[in-house]
Design an enzyme around this catalytic site. Structure first.
Site: not given
Ligand SMILES: C[S@@+](CC[C@H](N)C(=O)[O-])C[C@H]1O[C@@H](n2cnc3c(N)ncnc32)[C@H](O)[C@@H]1O
Length: 389
Positions: A10, A18, A21, A98, A222, A272, A317, A344
């Site tokens: 990259c 940047c 990552c 990106c 997601q 929800e 979730n 997550c």
């Protein structure tokens, strides 16, 4: 498992423009192994005398081109807008190419930058608090269709956006939904409460495993649709093995888990907080040909989820913060025999498991939703029944 993939090359990372990552220099198979190890360690720390789950091999992702949602900070000038990051002391950084984004998003971003100039949307300048355009949010569906949201400080540019919209729709033939989101506060907040939909279509159909999930502008989806498809298929396989007659899906969003788990002889209830997401989930139910008796979606707070209407299995979730003590305690006191937790954030999953001491983990799998970073998704099946394997 994918092995020996080259480390992503990259130019933005190399030039230190940047550093999002954080694991870019790590070979991909090392990344997967490290995610598995860190998740195992987080759970081990709280399991006490409970058995470890059976750990299935981690699910890999394509190492690039997997992000179906781009969140770009807009900077620079009307004539030369930058799409990317605000990174002091450098200032605005343009990363419109990106490599993590899908090819469709990468191709759309330069056209969207040209639209900024055409519609004279002055990028918001953080230090001087001047300008209008703050962020650009783009989602691509598996069918290659796009939703574009312009996050603006006010409606100052609305007339110009509307005027030039036909040009944009012509330049991007896959564009289906365009909105203005209003975020007046001088705060590092991605989006505001008000959304003006400018196109006839207000939601983007996301086809996942043959089901259509309807994604509205402010609903959660997601970020890695391919891995999300594996997540929902895995959940369905694990749940079908158990064959529960009643399933509750807390934090159901636009219905990803609930719609996958619907089956003859089974009732599924999704809960929800976002009414828009609930309406979209119900639309997905109708598209899937499922009756309102079989699958229903309720707008409400998962934390005050009432357990009168008992389920055989509950899917949770939650956002990164996890369930929290209140809901975890309710589940510990009166939850169903089976719990399927998609998380997550292993740290908050571990805290919740610490509260839910009577749930014994059975099986777990790490899914790499976020390559090149330490982030991940983990699916964990746990039981409090004597049927524990
Ligand atoms: C990680 S997302 C999961 C969405 C869905 N399960 C999916 O697979 O796309 C978390 C969801 O929880 C919802 N949410 C946040 N706080 C909530 C609460 N207190 N009660 C119910 N839902 C909530 C958010 O709106 C979001 O849709």
């Amino acid at each position: 498992m994918t092995t020996a993939l080259p480390v992503l090359d990259c130019p933005h990372y190399t030039a230190d423009r940047c550093r999002s990552c954080t694991w870019l220099e790590r070979p991909y198979d090392d990344q997967l192994a490290a995610k598995q190890a860190s998740t195992q360690a987080a759970l081990r720390a709280v399991l006490g005398d409970r058995q470890e789950p059976d750990w299935l091999p981690p699910v890999p992702s394509a190492p690039a081109g997997f992000r179906t949602k781009a969140k770009m900070v807009v900077g620079g000038t009307v004539d030369q807008p930058t799409l990317g990051l605000w990174r002091p002391p450098q200032g605005f950084v343009d990363i419109r190419d990106c490599a993590l984004h899908t090819a469709g998003i990468q191709a759309a971003l330069p056209v969207l930058a040209a639209f900024v100039t055409r519609a004279a949307l002055a990028p918001y300048d953080v230090p001087t608090r001047s300008g209008e355009l703050k962020h650009l949010l783009v989602t691509e569906s598996p069918a290659g269709e796009l939703m574009v949201r312009w996050v603006l400080r006010s409606t100052e540019g609305e007339a110009r956006v509307r005027k030039h919209l036909p040009w944009l729709l012509d330049a991007l033939p896959t564009l289906r939904v365009v909105t203005l989101n209003l975020q007046p506060a001088h705060a590092a907040v991605l989006e505001g409460e008000r959304e003006l939909v400018l196109t006839e279509q207000a939601t983007l159909p996301m086809e996942v495993n043959g089901l259509t999930l309807h994604l509205g502008p402010r609903s959660f989806f997601q970020t890695n649709t391919d891995v999300a498809a594996t997540l929902y298929r895995t959940a369905r396989a694990w749940v079908d093995e158990l064959g529960p007659a009643t399933v509750h899906d807390l934090y159901c969003g636009v219905g990803g888990f609930a719609l996958h788990l619907a089956a003859p002889g089974r009732t599924v209830t999704g809960i929800e907080i976002s009414a828009d997401a609930v309406a979209a989930a119900d639309r997905g139910r109708i598209d899937a040909g499922q009756s309102a008796e079989q699958v229903r979606f309720v707008a409400g707070d998962a934390a005050s989820y009432l357990l009168e209407d008992r389920a055989d299995l509950v899917v949770v979730n939650p956002p990164r913060r996890g369930l929290g003590d209140e809901l975890a305690s309710r589940l510990e006191d009166a939850g169903p025999d089976w719990l399927l937790y998609s998380s997550c954030h292993p740290t908050s999953l571990a805290s919740d498991l610490e509260v839910m001491r009577s749930y014994a983990p059975v099986r777990a799998q790490v899914l790499d939703m976020f390559p090149q970073t330490a982030h991940l998704e983990v699916l964990l099946l746990a039981t409090r029944s004597q049927r524990n394997e």
